[in-house]
Write a protein that holds these residues in place. Structure first.
Motif, PDB file in Angstrom:
ATOM      1  N   VAL A 263       0.834  -1.201   0.000  1.00 20.53           N
ATOM      2  CA  VAL A 263       0.000   0.000   0.000  1.00 20.53           C
ATOM      3  C   VAL A 263       0.872   1.257   0.000  1.00 20.53           C
ATOM      4  O   VAL A 263       0.586   2.232  -0.709  1.00 20.53           O
ATOM      5  CB  VAL A 263      -0.966  -0.014   1.196  1.00 20.53           C
ATOM      6  CG1 VAL A 263      -1.677   1.326   1.349  1.00 20.53           C
ATOM      7  CG2 VAL A 263      -1.981  -1.139   1.034  1.00 20.53           C
TER       8      VAL A 263
ATOM      9  N   GLU B 237       2.589   1.534  -3.707  1.00 21.48           N
ATOM     10  CA  GLU B 237       1.712   1.910  -4.804  1.00 21.48           C
ATOM     11  C   GLU B 237       0.886   3.148  -4.480  1.00 21.48           C
ATOM     12  O   GLU B 237       0.314   3.769  -5.371  1.00 21.48           O
ATOM     13  CB  GLU B 237       0.823   0.725  -5.177  1.00 21.48           C
ATOM     14  CG  GLU B 237       1.649  -0.446  -5.694  1.00 21.48           C
ATOM     15  CD  GLU B 237       0.845  -1.701  -6.007  1.00 21.48           C
ATOM     16  OE1 GLU B 237      -0.360  -1.570  -6.310  1.00 21.48           O
ATOM     17  OE2 GLU B 237       1.420  -2.799  -5.954  1.00 21.48           O
ATOM     18  N   GLY B 238       0.873   3.525  -3.195  1.00 12.95           N
ATOM     19  CA  GLY B 238       0.226   4.774  -2.800  1.00 12.95           C
ATOM     20  C   GLY B 238       1.166   5.951  -2.794  1.00 12.95           C
ATOM     21  O   GLY B 238       0.743   7.093  -2.608  1.00 12.95           O
TER      22      GLY B 238
ATOM     23  N   ALA C 120      -0.929   3.501   6.201  1.00 15.43           N
ATOM     24  CA  ALA C 120      -1.200   2.369   5.311  1.00 15.43           C
ATOM     25  C   ALA C 120      -2.008   1.298   6.033  1.00 15.43           C
ATOM     26  O   ALA C 120      -2.950   0.716   5.471  1.00 15.43           O
ATOM     27  CB  ALA C 120       0.106   1.792   4.778  1.00 15.43           C
TER      28      ALA C 120
ATOM     29  N   ILE D 185      -4.906   1.625  -1.336  1.00  8.47           N
ATOM     30  CA  ILE D 185      -3.957   2.454  -2.095  1.00  8.47           C
ATOM     31  C   ILE D 185      -4.641   3.742  -2.545  1.00  8.47           C
ATOM     32  O   ILE D 185      -4.055   4.834  -2.485  1.00  8.47           O
ATOM     33  CB  ILE D 185      -3.415   1.659  -3.303  1.00  8.47           C
ATOM     34  CG1 ILE D 185      -2.522   0.516  -2.815  1.00  8.47           C
ATOM     35  CG2 ILE D 185      -2.643   2.558  -4.261  1.00  8.47           C
ATOM     36  CD1 ILE D 185      -2.301  -0.580  -3.852  1.00  8.47           C
TER      37      ILE D 185
ATOM     38  N   ARG E 191      -3.431   7.522  -1.649  1.00  6.37           N
ATOM     39  CA  ARG E 191      -3.136   8.539  -2.677  1.00  6.37           C
ATOM     40  C   ARG E 191      -4.000   9.783  -2.482  1.00  6.37           C
ATOM     41  O   ARG E 191      -3.538  10.914  -2.659  1.00  6.37           O
ATOM     42  CB  ARG E 191      -3.346   7.960  -4.066  1.00  6.37           C
ATOM     43  CG  ARG E 191      -2.270   7.001  -4.489  1.00  6.37           C
ATOM     44  CD  ARG E 191      -2.220   6.921  -5.990  1.00  6.37           C
ATOM     45  NE  ARG E 191      -1.443   5.786  -6.450  1.00  6.37           N
ATOM     46  CZ  ARG E 191      -1.334   5.433  -7.713  1.00  6.37           C
ATOM     47  NH1 ARG E 191      -1.941   6.142  -8.656  1.00  6.37           N
ATOM     48  NH2 ARG E 191      -0.615   4.384  -8.065  1.00  6.37           N
TER      49      ARG E 191
ATOM     50  N   ARG F  18       4.928   2.664  -8.734  1.00  8.97           N
ATOM     51  CA  ARG F  18       3.539   2.893  -8.330  1.00  8.97           C
ATOM     52  C   ARG F  18       2.579   1.906  -8.975  1.00  8.97           C
ATOM     53  O   ARG F  18       1.409   1.832  -8.597  1.00  8.97           O
ATOM     54  CB  ARG F  18       3.119   4.310  -8.737  1.00  8.97           C
ATOM     55  CG  ARG F  18       3.713   5.406  -7.918  1.00  8.97           C
ATOM     56  CD  ARG F  18       3.663   6.745  -8.647  1.00  8.97           C
ATOM     57  NE  ARG F  18       2.361   7.109  -9.156  1.00  8.97           N
ATOM     58  CZ  ARG F  18       1.462   7.855  -8.506  1.00  8.97           C
ATOM     59  NH1 ARG F  18       1.747   8.282  -7.288  1.00  8.97           N
ATOM     60  NH2 ARG F  18       0.311   8.170  -9.049  1.00  8.97           N
TER      61      ARG F  18
ATOM     62  N   ASP G 186       0.608  -1.504 -10.417  1.00  7.68           N
ATOM     63  CA  ASP G 186       0.016  -2.665  -9.752  1.00  7.68           C
ATOM     64  C   ASP G 186       0.995  -3.839  -9.771  1.00  7.68           C
ATOM     65  O   ASP G 186       1.531  -4.193 -10.824  1.00  7.68           O
ATOM     66  CB  ASP G 186      -1.271  -3.055 -10.470  1.00  7.68           C
ATOM     67  CG  ASP G 186      -1.946  -4.230  -9.819  1.00  7.68           C
ATOM     68  OD1 ASP G 186      -2.592  -4.039  -8.780  1.00  7.68           O
ATOM     69  OD2 ASP G 186      -1.818  -5.354 -10.341  1.00  7.68           O
TER      70      ASP G 186
END
Length: 360
Positions: free
Chosen positions: A48, A51-52, A60, A75, A79, A198, A200
């Motif tokens: 998290v 990618e966040g 997180a 995520i 963001r 970032r 997936d």
């Protein structure tokens, strides 16, 4: 119209209340705390954060709790929260040679200077369910080790000495920032790496796997995979020098790839690179493989039409938040659009029936 709007609001409020009830689950079972998620679901927390694009284990963990374990939703929450934070400055580039390694392995050199450190890994487990965990059994304590404060040189530096690895360019002094400006193609390598970090994990893994199966002619060795804490420093203008403001845990992977040479470059090794927040080695290795596949143009290699070589395809489709938003919008009301298509189909069927009757 007013009645419809109020009815819709009540339905949404009820959906939120039901969601909160489902998130909590059986009230007879103790509720998960944020510290429990942070400490015991650390790999989910790391994903998290990565990618966040926000390094904060507590936030997180909170996002994972709020999202009922849906990591993409978590995520998204991170963001969204990140956009509210002020930007106070920029840190200096981290020096991963200063990493205090919890794990450091090389698939290319058995006797790597600094040693191989297996660390906490699933690599040597039997993948059998441990029912002691279901019974809340005690976990064996790992042997105590002293901290590793000394610098650990990169494996690639030994290939550098023999001039066997391609020399990397310095790049821009201030790289593009994907969190502040939209993606533009062709992208610099720095921007590509940000997008992959970032991106997936499942998508990047699939792209990396495709290169290993022959879609991109990309046979790689893991020169080095290291995980550990590195200090973060920031220049303070009032002081006139940099100070350490904290440390972050990172996973870094460098792959070494064969390169037959070109008209301007001799045969040598090239590298792929991955750097991700937390203990996220599957993502870091995948990122390094895809990074190398995307470098075909700058290395003068042939584009064989592999998906992992298509910069636009990879970079515009790897972001799970953008993908989720576009995918899930189709479940929202599209009544007018559908009615217009429904009327069109009915009209076409009437016309087809009329033509058939004339022909008969």
């Amino acid at each position: 119209m007013y009645v419809a709007v109020k009815g819709g609001e009540r339905a949404i409020d009820n959906a939120h209340a039901w969601l909160a009830e489902e998130r909590r689950g059986d009230s007879a079972v103790a509720e998960l705390s944020v510290p429990q998620i942070r400490e015991q679901l650390a790999l989910a927390v790391n994903r998290v954060m990565a990618e966040g694009s926000l390094y904060d284990p507590d936030l997180a963990a909170l996002a994972i709790k709020q999202s009922r374990g849906d990591l993409i939703e978590a995520i998204f929450l991170i963001r969204a929260y990140r956009t509210t934070l002020p930007r106070l400055g920029a840190s200096l580039p981290v020096e991963t040679e200063q990493m205090s390694c919890d794990r450091r392995v090389s698939a290319t050199f058995k006797d790597a200077p600094g040693g191989q450190i297996l660390g906490p890994t699933f690599d040597y487990t039997h993948r059998l369910l441990d029912f002691k965990l279901a019974a809340d059994g005690e976990v064996p304590q790992a042997a105590q080790t002293t901290g590793r404060e000394e610098q650990t040189p990169h494996i690639m530096s030994f290939l550098d000495r023999e001039d066997l690895i391609q020399v990397e360019g310095e790049g821009a002094d201030v790289p593009d920032d994907l969190t502040r400006a939209p993606m533009e193609l062709p992208a610099s390598r720095a921007l590509r790496l940000q997008a992959l970090t970032r991106g997936d994990e499942g998508f990047i893994l699939g792209m990396a796997y495709s290169t290993q199966r022959g879609h991109a002619r990309n046979h790689a060795f893991v020169a080095e995979l290291r995980i550990g804490a590195v200090p973060v420093e920031m220049d303070i203008p009032e002081l006139g020098f940099a100070i350490e403001i904290g440390e972050v845990t990172l996973t870094e992977c460098e792959t070494v790839n064969q390169f037959k040479g070109s008209k301007t470059e001799p045969p040598q090794f090239t590298r792929g690179y991955g750097l991700v927040f937390g203990m996220t080695e599957r993502k870091a290795i995948s990122m390094a493989l895809v990074d190398r596949a995307l470098r075909w143009a700058e290395l003068g290699e042939d584009n064989v039409g592999a998906p992992a070589q298509d910069e636009e395809f990879v970079l515009y489709h790897c972001d799970n938040i953008q993908a989720t938003g576009f995918l899930e919008h189709i479940k929202l009301p599209h009544y007018v659009d559908f009615q217009s298509e429904l009327e069109l189909i009915r009209k076409l069927r009437r016309e087809a029936t009329a033509l058939q009757q004339v022909a008969e």
